[in-house]
Design a protein around this motif. Structure first.
Motif, PDB file in Angstrom:
ATOM      1  N   GLY A  24       0.830  -1.210   0.000  1.00 49.59           N
ATOM      2  CA  GLY A  24       0.000   0.000   0.000  1.00 49.59           C
ATOM      3  C   GLY A  24       0.860   1.253   0.000  1.00 49.59           C
ATOM      4  O   GLY A  24       0.631   2.192  -0.770  1.00 49.59           O
ATOM      5  N   ILE A  25       1.874   1.245   0.841  1.00 48.08           N
ATOM      6  CA  ILE A  25       2.761   2.411   0.934  1.00 48.08           C
ATOM      7  C   ILE A  25       3.589   2.556  -0.338  1.00 48.08           C
ATOM      8  O   ILE A  25       3.725   3.661  -0.886  1.00 48.08           O
ATOM      9  CB  ILE A  25       3.669   2.297   2.179  1.00 48.08           C
ATOM     10  N   VAL A  26       4.126   1.432  -0.821  1.00 49.13           N
ATOM     11  CA  VAL A  26       4.968   1.488  -2.032  1.00 49.13           C
ATOM     12  C   VAL A  26       4.160   2.056  -3.207  1.00 49.13           C
ATOM     13  O   VAL A  26       4.637   2.948  -3.928  1.00 49.13           O
ATOM     14  CB  VAL A  26       5.532   0.084  -2.379  1.00 49.13           C
ATOM     15  N   ILE A  27       2.931   1.557  -3.375  1.00 52.96           N
ATOM     16  CA  ILE A  27       2.107   2.031  -4.497  1.00 52.96           C
ATOM     17  C   ILE A  27       1.866   3.536  -4.357  1.00 52.96           C
ATOM     18  O   ILE A  27       2.002   4.294  -5.318  1.00 52.96           O
ATOM     19  CB  ILE A  27       0.755   1.261  -4.561  1.00 52.96           C
ATOM     20  N   GLY A  28       1.510   3.956  -3.147  1.00 47.52           N
ATOM     21  CA  GLY A  28       1.240   5.375  -2.917  1.00 47.52           C
ATOM     22  C   GLY A  28       2.444   6.244  -3.224  1.00 47.52           C
ATOM     23  O   GLY A  28       2.361   7.204  -4.005  1.00 47.52           O
ATOM     24  N   ILE A  29       3.577   5.898  -2.648  1.00 48.37           N
ATOM     25  CA  ILE A  29       4.792   6.715  -2.830  1.00 48.37           C
ATOM     26  C   ILE A  29       5.252   6.646  -4.292  1.00 48.37           C
ATOM     27  O   ILE A  29       5.637   7.658  -4.888  1.00 48.37           O
ATOM     28  CB  ILE A  29       5.911   6.253  -1.868  1.00 48.37           C
ATOM     29  N   ALA A  30       5.181   5.444  -4.875  1.00 50.96           N
ATOM     30  CA  ALA A  30       5.626   5.287  -6.270  1.00 50.96           C
ATOM     31  C   ALA A  30       4.780   6.162  -7.196  1.00 50.96           C
ATOM     32  O   ALA A  30       5.308   6.797  -8.121  1.00 50.96           O
ATOM     33  CB  ALA A  30       5.527   3.826  -6.686  1.00 50.96           C
ATOM     34  N   THR A  31       3.481   6.220  -6.931  1.00 54.47           N
ATOM     35  CA  THR A  31       2.603   7.041  -7.779  1.00 54.47           C
ATOM     36  C   THR A  31       2.995   8.506  -7.661  1.00 54.47           C
ATOM     37  O   THR A  31       3.134   9.208  -8.675  1.00 54.47           O
ATOM     38  CB  THR A  31       1.127   6.857  -7.352  1.00 54.47           C
ATOM     39  N   ILE A  32       3.204   8.947  -6.441  1.00 50.81           N
ATOM     40  CA  ILE A  32       3.558  10.357  -6.228  1.00 50.81           C
ATOM     41  C   ILE A  32       4.893  10.666  -6.906  1.00 50.81           C
ATOM     42  O   ILE A  32       5.030  11.668  -7.617  1.00 50.81           O
ATOM     43  CB  ILE A  32       3.604  10.677  -4.717  1.00 50.81           C
ATOM     44  N   VAL A  33       5.879   9.786  -6.708  1.00 51.97           N
ATOM     45  CA  VAL A  33       7.216  10.017  -7.295  1.00 51.97           C
ATOM     46  C   VAL A  33       7.134  10.008  -8.823  1.00 51.97           C
ATOM     47  O   VAL A  33       7.739  10.849  -9.495  1.00 51.97           O
ATOM     48  CB  VAL A  33       8.227   8.953  -6.788  1.00 51.97           C
ATOM     49  N   SER A  34       6.359   9.079  -9.383  1.00 49.91           N
ATOM     50  CA  SER A  34       6.306   9.001 -10.847  1.00 49.91           C
ATOM     51  C   SER A  34       5.587  10.214 -11.426  1.00 49.91           C
ATOM     52  O   SER A  34       6.029  10.761 -12.444  1.00 49.91           O
ATOM     53  CB  SER A  34       5.657   7.693 -11.306  1.00 49.91           C
ATOM     54  N   VAL A  35       4.511  10.654 -10.770  1.00 48.49           N
ATOM     55  CA  VAL A  35       3.815  11.854 -11.252  1.00 48.49           C
ATOM     56  C   VAL A  35       4.765  13.051 -11.198  1.00 48.49           C
ATOM     57  O   VAL A  35       4.882  13.827 -12.159  1.00 48.49           O
ATOM     58  CB  VAL A  35       2.544  12.132 -10.398  1.00 48.49           C
ATOM     59  N   PHE A  36       5.476  13.157 -10.083  1.00 50.89           N
ATOM     60  CA  PHE A  36       6.449  14.241  -9.914  1.00 50.89           C
ATOM     61  C   PHE A  36       7.507  14.188 -11.021  1.00 50.89           C
ATOM     62  O   PHE A  36       7.850  15.192 -11.635  1.00 50.89           O
ATOM     63  CB  PHE A  36       7.116  14.098  -8.537  1.00 50.89           C
ATOM     64  N   ASN A  37       7.990  12.975 -11.305  1.00 51.15           N
ATOM     65  CA  ASN A  37       9.018  12.794 -12.334  1.00 51.15           C
ATOM     66  C   ASN A  37       8.516  13.182 -13.715  1.00 51.15           C
ATOM     67  O   ASN A  37       9.228  13.834 -14.479  1.00 51.15           O
ATOM     68  CB  ASN A  37       9.438  11.317 -12.372  1.00 51.15           C
ATOM     69  N   VAL A  38       7.293  12.762 -14.035  1.00 48.81           N
ATOM     70  CA  VAL A  38       6.735  13.060 -15.362  1.00 48.81           C
ATOM     71  C   VAL A  38       6.588  14.571 -15.526  1.00 48.81           C
ATOM     72  O   VAL A  38       6.980  15.137 -16.557  1.00 48.81           O
ATOM     73  CB  VAL A  38       5.372  12.341 -15.549  1.00 48.81           C
ATOM     74  N   ILE A  39       6.074  15.236 -14.487  1.00 50.87           N
ATOM     75  CA  ILE A  39       5.871  16.683 -14.573  1.00 50.87           C
ATOM     76  C   ILE A  39       7.216  17.400 -14.694  1.00 50.87           C
ATOM     77  O   ILE A  39       7.389  18.281 -15.538  1.00 50.87           O
ATOM     78  CB  ILE A  39       5.079  17.187 -13.344  1.00 50.87           C
ATOM     79  N   GLU A  40       8.181  16.978 -13.868  1.00 51.36           N
ATOM     80  CA  GLU A  40       9.516  17.601 -13.934  1.00 51.36           C
ATOM     81  C   GLU A  40      10.129  17.408 -15.311  1.00 51.36           C
ATOM     82  O   GLU A  40      10.724  18.318 -15.882  1.00 51.36           O
ATOM     83  CB  GLU A  40      10.426  16.962 -12.869  1.00 51.36           C
ATOM     84  N   SER A  41       9.954  16.216 -15.832  1.00 51.88           N
ATOM     85  CA  SER A  41      10.535  15.902 -17.129  1.00 51.88           C
ATOM     86  C   SER A  41       9.876  16.733 -18.225  1.00 51.88           C
ATOM     87  O   SER A  41      10.547  17.187 -19.161  1.00 51.88           O
ATOM     88  CB  SER A  41      10.349  14.411 -17.391  1.00 51.88           C
ATOM     89  N   MET A  42       8.550  16.935 -18.100  1.00 51.33           N
ATOM     90  CA  MET A  42       7.841  17.767 -19.084  1.00 51.33           C
ATOM     91  C   MET A  42       8.383  19.187 -19.071  1.00 51.33           C
ATOM     92  O   MET A  42       8.585  19.805 -20.120  1.00 51.33           O
ATOM     93  CB  MET A  42       6.335  17.771 -18.781  1.00 51.33           C
ATOM     94  N   LYS A  43       8.628  19.688 -17.862  1.00 48.84           N
ATOM     95  CA  LYS A  43       9.152  21.061 -17.735  1.00 48.84           C
ATOM     96  C   LYS A  43      10.523  21.156 -18.402  1.00 48.84           C
ATOM     97  O   LYS A  43      10.789  22.075 -19.179  1.00 48.84           O
ATOM     98  CB  LYS A  43       9.297  21.424 -16.252  1.00 48.84           C
ATOM     99  N   THR A  44      11.388  20.193 -18.065  1.00 49.60           N
ATOM    100  CA  THR A  44      12.747  20.206 -18.616  1.00 49.60           C
ATOM    101  C   THR A  44      12.699  20.091 -20.130  1.00 49.60           C
ATOM    102  O   THR A  44      13.393  20.809 -20.854  1.00 49.60           O
ATOM    103  CB  THR A  44      13.550  19.017 -18.039  1.00 49.60           C
ATOM    104  N   GLN A  45      11.850  19.187 -20.581  1.00 48.15           N
ATOM    105  CA  GLN A  45      11.748  18.935 -22.017  1.00 48.15           C
ATOM    106  C   GLN A  45      11.272  20.187 -22.755  1.00 48.15           C
ATOM    107  O   GLN A  45      11.762  20.514 -23.833  1.00 48.15           O
ATOM    108  CB  GLN A  45      10.766  17.790 -22.235  1.00 48.15           C
TER     109      GLN A  45
END
Lengths: 412, 230
Positions: A24-45
């Motif tokens: 439960g915790i892994v899924i929650g944190i992984a989702t937050i981290v991946s969303v954060f990563n995608v958004i950061e990557s979009m900005k950089t891109q």
């Protein structure tokens, strides 16, 4: 024998429940981290694209607010009382302190002219090689141009190929022009035909391939030819620049242009792009909302699991209390178990989130995201995870501590 | 005359059960001396378990005074009461009540867990008492790898590891065969001879021969009291 022996042994014994909580915790944190990563990557891109692709700075005369649209960019209305750009301004730009940032300068004179049949057409007089370099979507029909990059990339940008081979053939004499495919169709003219523009005869040397851009309806000729034809020998309507933002400071470059050419208006596509950040900001807000929801669900999972665990261990807690464990020891046991699981969950969630982002990149933003293993994000992930674990375990821990040992041991 | 280990004065305990008040103990007064061994007998519902939980500092009486070694235990704070249980009392529960995921050695170390002794000292103390109850070679086994008699010995070792002056036992032989039960009772007898005060709730009249005094309870009161001839 310390409390941690009890904690570790209990975690080992209740593997399936603890794994469920961990998941439960892994899924929650992984989702937050991946969303954060995608958004950061979009900005950089986005910043990278603006830096690497085509036109990103447009210089026009400062019209004091009167404008017209050219190629999707708002330009000042061409008025007689507005100080126009000149060839000299082009030279000034090419000698700026930050000139190394400028990869291409494409000055042009734009005019609306009447054709022989009374049809109005936009004529662009420019340095055509630079024009073709800065507008990679421009290709010549039937020239076997393999270097043309007409397929639009995401966000409407087209990558600029500064060494494209096909433009070596673009040499026009004073009486030659290039016309857009749509214009050629409407005029029913072919390569080699002649048309009359403002009483001057021009040979159509090339026809542009259809690109879907405004050039499909326009006439292109040499800058000098246009300046002579329109009797504006030094005048420039607009200067497109291709700027490498990674080679220096955008702010410095824009300031230098303003300082040296106070009569111009400078539009930075990067600045425009930053406005697109609003979209990203909304996306971030959405991400935050999703994250809050996930955190809430994570807390529920942890809370329910820990409450179940406390219920199952009622007798065990009664034994501990009878053997002299204080309430604080019981709280420590429950919270420590939660702390260990949430810590591990935070680390695993961080790793999985980065991996998910890298695999989901092609789906969401059309390219692979290189996971950025930032220590700060790791700390935030673990911190958030531990906070979820501890906060949601407080109630079960207090419940456990408050258990009446006599009631818990009612079996005796 | 020896010193008093347990002193109960006019103890009453009332429970609420399904809206009704049930008086589990009625004016119970009792003195148990240091080094004594006492069995508490009586039918189910006679108040034996309630008496044991009150003596075990687990369940305050509705009224009356409970003193153990001169300490009015229910005047202690919750945390001090926990410390008191750890230092003064050794519990031997019915059905052994060992922690299933801890080895025999770790179970015995449980009362030492929250003390400030070093890990090495704790391990040695637990090993010594396990040796004493004849289980040194099985100390690394989990409870489910031990027989009923062996589990009971582990439970006794856990009760005495902290060297408490008072052992409270609840039906320690209830789930054992006669031979094993006798062995366990001999162990209690031995502990008592070494100076520990033992108070045991039992249904088995045969157990009383190992203990010095028998108290019989009926309907929440002490109904009979006799000295056993050992």
């Amino acid at each position: 024998m310390q409390l941690y022996n009890i904690i570790i042994n209990n975690l080992r014994r209740r593997k399936s429940k603890m794994l469920f909580m961990l998941l439960g915790i892994v899924i929650g944190i992984a989702t937050i981290v991946s969303v954060f990563n995608v958004i950061e990557s979009m900005k950089t891109q986005m910043t990278k694209q603006v830096s690497e692709y085509g036109i990103n700075v447009v210089i026009t005369p400062d019209s004091g607010g009167l404008t017209f649209s050219y190629g999707g960019i708002i330009l000042p209305e061409i008025l007689y009382d507005v100080e126009q750009l000149t060839n000299e301004d082009v030279d000034i730009i090419s000698q700026l302190g930050s000139k190394d940032m400028i990869r291409i300068i494409a000055p042009k004179l734009i005019s609306v002219e009447m054709l022989e049949g009374g049809q109005k057409v936009t004529v662009i007089g420019g340095n055509l090689k630079q024009e073709f370099q800065i507008k990679p979507w421009l290709t010549i029909e039937n020239e076997n141009s393999e270097a043309s990059l007409t397929e639009k990339n995401i966000e409407g940008f087209v990558p600029a190929d500064l060494i494209r081979q096909d433009i070596s053939v673009i040499e026009l004499s004073e009486d030659q022009i290039i016309i857009g495919s749509a214009l050629a169709n409407s005029l029913k003219v072919n390569k080699g035909d002649t048309i009359k523009i403002s009483d001057n005869q021009f040979e159509i040397k090339f026809i542009l391939s259809e690109s879907g851009e405004t050039e499909d309806h326009q006439v292109l000729m040499n800058l000098k030819t246009a300046q002579t034809l329109f009797n504006k020998p030094e005048e420039i309507t607009v200067m497109d620049l291709s700027v490498d933002y990674e080679a220096g400071s955008e702010e410095v470059l824009l300031a230098e242009i303003k300082e040296n050419l106070p009569h111009v208006q400078v539009s930075s596509l990067r600045q425009e792009t930053l406005k697109r950040d609003e979209m990203l900001t909304r996306l971030v807000r959405f991400g935050v909302a999703v994250s809050i929801l996930i955190v809430f669900i994570g807390m529920l999972v942890v809370g329910i699991t820990m409450s179940g665990s406390v219920r199952e261990r009622t007798r065990e807690i009664g034994i501990f209390r009878a053997l002299g464990f204080r309430k604080s020891h019981i709280i420590k046991i429950i919270l420590s178990e939660s702390l260990i699981i949430s810590f591990v969950g935070g680390v695993l969630g961080y790793i999985s989130g980065n991996l998910i982002a890298s695999y989901s990149g092609p789906i969401f933003i059309g390219e692979t995201i290189q996971p950025e293993w930032r220590v700060l994000v790791l700390f935030i992930s673990v911190g958030l995870s531990v906070a979820i674990g501890l906060i949601s375990s407080i109630i079960p821990a207090l419940k456990a501590a408050k258990l009446d040992p006599a009631e818990a041991l009612r079996f005796i | 005359m020896s010193e008093i280990m347990i002193s109960l004065k006019d103890i009453n305990k009332t429970y609420k059960s399904m809206g009704d008040e049930v008086q589990a103990l009625k004016s119970v007064s009792l003195d148990i001396y240091k080094g004594e061994s006492v069995s508490v007998m009586g039918h189910s519902g006679s108040g034996k378990s309630t008496l044991l939980s009150i003596l075990g500092a687990l369940n305050p009486p509705s009224s009356g005074l409970v003193e153990i070694d001169g300490i009015d235990i229910y005047k202690l704070s919750q945390e001090r009461l926990a410390d008191f249980r750890r230092e003064y009392l050794g519990f031997v529960f019915q059905q052994f009540q060992l922690i299933p995921y801890l080895t025999a050695h770790e179970n015995v170390m449980l009362p030492l867990t929250t003390t400030k002794r070093s890990n090495r000292e704790k391990r040695e103390m637990a090993a010594q008492v396990l040796e004493r109850v004849g289980l040194k070679n099985k100390m690394n086994r989990l409870p489910n790898q031990l027989s009923g008699g062996e589990q009971e010995r582990v439970a006794i070792a856990r009760a005495i590891v902290n060297a408490p002056p008072l052992i409270l036992a609840d039906e320690p032989t209830g789930s054992l065969d006669t031979k094993t039960g006798d062995e366990i009772m001999e162990l209690f007898q031995q502990l008592n001879k070494e100076g520990l005060t033992v108070l045991m709730v039992t249904h088995n009249p045969d157990n009383t021969k190992y203990l010095g005094r028998t108290i019989v309870m009926k309907d929440g009161r002490l109904s009979d009291e006799r000295l056993n001839l050992n």
